[in-house]
Design an enzyme around this catalytic site. Structure first.
Site: not given
Length: 126
Positions: A52, A77
């Site tokens: 996404e 992350r």
């Protein structure tokens, strides 16, 4: 902007799940900063891997059916679950701030002008 399952399956199988940053271009539009999520979105309990893209720009119109071109520059992350929607939203906001900081660095800013985006489909914006 979500990539189709066919595109997701064509990503390298060894790409780590998590949050990335880079540059994106929709159709023949301008090049903008973006954050990319690769993984299963544990908060929403997805059963299929997804990719996404959050483009850091407000578009006047939707762009369904347009070509989305991206250049991934760095990793923010790992993917993780959240205890609440508010915690997820807060993490996303921090990811966006980190992407902004990173993409403003000269060594990352230069990729906005990469030949990849000089194809007839895309053009850089200042």
């Amino acid at each position: 902007a979500n990539f189709s399952q066919q595109v997701v399956e064509s990503f390298p199988s060894d790409i780590s799940t998590g949050i990335y940053y880079g540059w994106a271009c929709v159709g023949n539009g301008d090049v903008h900063k973006m954050v990319l999520s690769v993984g299963w979105n544990p908060f929403y309990k997805n059963i299929k891997k997804s990719v996404e893209t959050y483009i850091m720009h407000s578009f006047k119109d939707d762009f369904y059916g347009e070509t989305l071109s991206i250049v991934i520059i760095g990793y923010i992350r790992s993917e993780k679950n959240f205890s609440s929607l508010e915690a997820l939203i807060s993490a996303i906001q921090e990811d966006i701030k980190e992407a902004e900081r990173q993409l403003d660095l000269p060594e990352h800013l230069k990729f906005k002008e990469d030949n990849f985006f000089h194809l007839p489909e895309c053009k850089p914006v200042n």
